[in-house]
Design a protein around this motif. Structure first.
Motif, PDB file in Angstrom:
ATOM      1  N   PHE A 108      48.185  86.538  52.424  1.00  0.00           N
ATOM      2  CA  PHE A 108      47.816  87.031  53.764  1.00  0.00           C
ATOM      3  C   PHE A 108      48.972  87.642  54.550  1.00  0.00           C
ATOM      4  O   PHE A 108      48.816  87.927  55.722  1.00  0.00           O
ATOM      5  N   THR A 115      41.515  93.852  55.832  1.00  0.00           N
ATOM      6  CA  THR A 115      40.965  92.957  54.794  1.00  0.00           C
ATOM      7  C   THR A 115      40.936  93.610  53.413  1.00  0.00           C
ATOM      8  O   THR A 115      40.817  94.821  53.282  1.00  0.00           O
ATOM      9  N   ASP A 156      40.177  88.716  49.888  1.00  0.00           N
ATOM     10  CA  ASP A 156      40.021  87.798  51.028  1.00  0.00           C
ATOM     11  C   ASP A 156      38.636  87.144  51.014  1.00  0.00           C
ATOM     12  O   ASP A 156      38.351  86.273  51.840  1.00  0.00           O
TER      13      ASP A 156
END
Ligand SMILES: *[C@@H]1O[C@H](CO)[C@@H](O)[C@H](O)[C@H]1NC(C)=O
Ligand SMILES: *[C@@H]1O[C@H](CO)[C@@H](O)[C@H](O)[C@H]1NC(C)=O
Ligand SMILES: *[C@@H]1O[C@H](CO)[C@@H](O)[C@H](O)[C@H]1NC(C)=O
Length: 300
Positions: free
Chosen positions: A188, A206, A210
């Protein structure tokens, strides 16, 4: 007369609050929550702790641990709590997990010490909201996802977000942490934002990696009970929305196609242009490609 009214009010007040002066605590939970009702004592050999739900004994522990029972073991009632009761052997505190409507009511704690019993009542009520359901979130790659904690965080609440069971963020008191381990950080890197006030989690830019289950664990502490609440979000990020790299690639391909097509059309027009001039001359014989002077322009 005034004096009489005063006494009447006082008596009504006493009746309302229990003449015996039993301490009553209101506990409001959501369906699916786990709630721990605390005894606030450390048991020692002398005590006996009994829990009653709407006057039925549902848990008991003796100080020397010689007698312990929960739910159906304590009474011959139906199995009302079905594996939902946990009794702390150190403190006698009672935890009810995954609470449902049938568990709202009065929980009476009796602590018996040298034959003297003291009572405390927890009035557990369920609000209509169910926190247990899973929210489905669908996004295209590159979009922003915000997972809403759905409540205002109280100062003593702790909140933890997990992605597929890996801890990714944590708020306790006024401290917050994001991705403290390597695995989380690599996945992340700089794409997570945590709202300190609400505990809501935002994922920017994103990727389809994810996708998965995001779980929020909220622990609310008060002086005599704890509530723990879980919220789940099933996030799926699809790459049908194209990434900028893919878009650039497609634009190049389309441009190439356009150039080639334009070239072919141009060539064809040049090929047949002389034939049309031949037709104008009323020559109806089929065009002889060999006779076209512009054939050798390098067109295929
Ligand atoms: C909670 O209880 C409900 C039924 O009352 C059940 O359907 C559900 O699976 C339980 N959830 C968990 C996490 O045990
Ligand atoms: C327990 O008592 C409360 C209030 O007195 C009542 O609303 C609730 O229906 C009762 N629950 C059960 C399972 O008897
Ligand atoms: C999450 O959603 C996907 C597709 O919508 C589904 O295949 C998957 O089983 C869901 N996962 C859970 C844990 O519900």
């Amino acid at each position: 007369m005034k004096l009489h009214l005063y006494w009447l009010a006082w008596i009504l007040f006493l009746l309302d609050n229990g003449v015996s002066g039993v301490d009553t605590e209101g506990v409001s939970v959501n369906k699916g929550d786990s709630v721990t009702l605390q005894t606030s004592v450390e048991t020692n050999q002398q005590e006996e702790i009994k829990w009653y739900f709407n006057d039925t004994r549902i848990a008991q522990i003796s100080g020397d641990l010689s007698y312990i029972c929960t739910d159906v073991q304590c009474n011959n009632d139906t199995e009302r709590f079905k594996d939902r009761l946990k009794l702390d052997h150190q403190t006698g505190s009672l935890t009810i997990t995954n609470i449902t409507n049938t568990h709202s009511g009065l929980y009476d704690l009796k602590i018996i010490r040298s034959r003297i019993s003291s009572d405390k009542i927890f009035s557990v009520t369920l609000s209509g909201v169910s926190a247990a359901e899973q929210d489905e979130v669908k996004k295209n790659q590159g979009e922003v996802v915000t997972l809403d904690a759905g409540e205002i965080r109280k100062p003593d609440d702790s909140m933890m977000w997990y992605f597929n069971e890996i801890l990714i963020t944590e708020i306790t008191g006024d401290q917050s942490k994001i991705c403290t381990d390597v695995q989380c950080n690599e996945r992340f890197r700089d794409r997570l934002k945590l709202d300190q006030q609400t505990g809501s989690l935002t994922i920017t830019n994103t990727r389809n990696t994810d996708s998965g289950e995001y779980k929020l664990l909220i622990n609310s502490k008060s002086s005599s009970f704890n509530i723990s609440r879980v919220k789940r979000f099933n996030v799926s990020v699809t790459d049908s929305g194209l990434s900028s790299g893919a878009v650039a690639g497609i634009v190049v391909v389309l441009l190439l196609v356009a150039v080639v097509t334009a070239g072919v059309i141009y060539c064809r027009r040049r090929r047949y242009a002389p034939v049309q001039t031949d037709e104008n001359n009323a020559n109806h014989s089929p065009p002889d490609p060999k006779g076209i002077p512009l054939r050798d322009t390098g067109c295929p």
